[in-house]
Design an enzyme around this catalytic site. Sequence first.
Site, PDB file in Angstrom:
ATOM      1  CG  HIS A  36     -73.729-115.229  73.821  1.00  0.00           C
ATOM      2  ND1 HIS A  36     -73.574-116.754  73.048  1.00  0.00           N
ATOM      3  CD2 HIS A  36     -74.496-115.035  73.237  1.00  0.00           C
ATOM      4  CE1 HIS A  36     -74.420-117.283  72.387  1.00  0.00           C
ATOM      5  NE2 HIS A  36     -75.243-116.144  72.454  1.00  0.00           N
ATOM      6  CB  THR A  37     -72.353-113.423  80.610  1.00  0.00           C
ATOM      7  OG1 THR A  37     -74.350-114.015  80.872  1.00  0.00           O
ATOM      8  CG2 THR A  37     -72.237-111.854  80.057  1.00  0.00           C
ATOM      9  CG  ASP A 174     -80.880-122.451  78.427  1.00  0.00           C
ATOM     10  OD1 ASP A 174     -80.134-121.207  78.156  1.00  0.00           O
ATOM     11  OD2 ASP A 174     -79.724-123.548  77.315  1.00  0.00           O
ATOM     12  CE1 TYR A 224     -74.941-120.954  73.499  1.00  0.00           C
ATOM     13  CE2 TYR A 224     -72.902-121.749  73.570  1.00  0.00           C
ATOM     14  CZ  TYR A 224     -73.867-121.737  74.353  1.00  0.00           C
ATOM     15  OH  TYR A 224     -74.159-121.133  75.805  1.00  0.00           O
TER      16      TYR A 224
HETATM   17  C1  GLA Z   1     -77.959-120.202  74.565  1.00  0.00           C
HETATM   18  C2  GLA Z   1     -77.050-121.497  75.784  1.00  0.00           C
HETATM   19  C3  GLA Z   1     -76.546-120.575  77.189  1.00  0.00           C
HETATM   20  C4  GLA Z   1     -76.234-119.060  76.854  1.00  0.00           C
HETATM   21  C5  GLA Z   1     -76.971-118.746  76.172  1.00  0.00           C
HETATM   22  C6  GLA Z   1     -76.710-117.462  75.504  1.00  0.00           C
HETATM   23  O1  GLA Z   1     -79.448-120.512  75.565  1.00  0.00           O
HETATM   24  O2  GLA Z   1     -77.683-123.112  75.765  1.00  0.00           O
HETATM   25  O3  GLA Z   1     -75.938-121.560  77.657  1.00  0.00           O
HETATM   26  O4  GLA Z   1     -74.913-119.208  76.331  1.00  0.00           O
HETATM   27  O5  GLA Z   1     -77.669-119.498  74.682  1.00  0.00           O
HETATM   28  O6  GLA Z   1     -76.804-116.790  76.962  1.00  0.00           O
END
Ligand code: GLA
Length: 388
Positions: A36-37, A174, A224
């Site tokens: 979550h950075t 991702d 989220y």
């Molecule tokens: C999901 C989101 C990413 C990221 C992660 C947490 O995978 O798609 O962009 O924010 O959560 O780190």
Amino acid sequence: MEINNLLELFRLHFQRSEGGEIVVFAPGRINLIGEHTDYNGGLVMPLALQLGTYIVAAPNDQKSFHFYASNFNESYVHPLGADTLLGNRNWQKYPMGLLDRFVKHYGWPQTGWDMLFYGDLPLSAGLSSSASVEMATAVMLNEIYHTSIPMIDLVQAARESENQYVGVDCGILDMFASGMGRLKHCLVLDCNTLDFETVPFDLQDYTLWIMNTRVKRGLAGSKYNERVAECKEALRDLNSILPKSFLCSYTPQEFEQVGRVISREVTYKRARHVIYENQRVKDAAEALVSSDLHLLGQLMYQSHDSLSKDYEVSCEELDFLVDFCRQSSVVAGGRMTGAGFGGCAIALVKMEAEKDFIDALAKAYNQKFGFEASFFAAKAGNGASRLF
Ligand code: GLA
């Protein structure tokens, strides 16, 4: 799956004879640390897996895109020229989001295409199966349109598609890992500048295990987006006395000095997680480079605790897996990985004792929750590419 088997499946399903096929692959990912950075302008440390999404495609003479998701045995037909928002549901929204972008830039292709999708990643497990579908589609469309778009731009397009078409306000983690991963390496990525380094993924006598709770990430999208909004609110408060562009632009020391300006306790906690997590990525990268697996492990535990208590994205099952790791002398560290709310945790386990450890954990998990978790060893693979 072997490419030959995929080609056979493709010909069988679409009742086609051999010839003209293109095959692409895009991997899923795990994130070693830095959760979550990414949407806060910070650092992440992912590796691409050797599991992901394959697409086989070839032109047809039917003036439409025929998508076939072989894992679900489901098809979706999209006529050339039809409104691209039509496919904005279920699994179709991932390839359609990318097709929508290509059509807007380059128009419709001359012919329709048959496309078979096959994935070997567990779905909704926080291993970025959806980003791997998006990246595989982006790479395939780049071939279909002969556009030679650089991988980093395909990564950006996939992220924008997820934000605008799918409606999740995710960062770039991702898609970047899926597009830019490197065999036997992990990436240390600055999500603000997109500068990155590759670090050899050498765990000496440890293996990185992926532990899948098999709890599907229900409501993940909306929770989220709520976290993203809470971070924006915390940043607005901090900006009133020390203006900066992102939460990750603040050091932990600065946060200790000015953090109390954040008006709501919940947003204060979210910011505290993000700012300390960003520092942990820097420390973890150094630990991996200097082969200090003990330190790397400790940072992983700290990351998990912060995600569980301050960011509140863990769940009982993830906490159980990580607590079990903590009580074992053969585990250097563990944490949840990905967005959270279910999905997977990861752990650094001493090779010589991994079988006994995993057997004991599997048994304890089953006894506690009445269903099975699944376990597999993570191998760092290459990013998305054309295979055939
Ligand atoms: C999901 C989101 C990413 C990221 C992660 C947490 O995978 O798609 O962009 O924010 O959560 O780190």
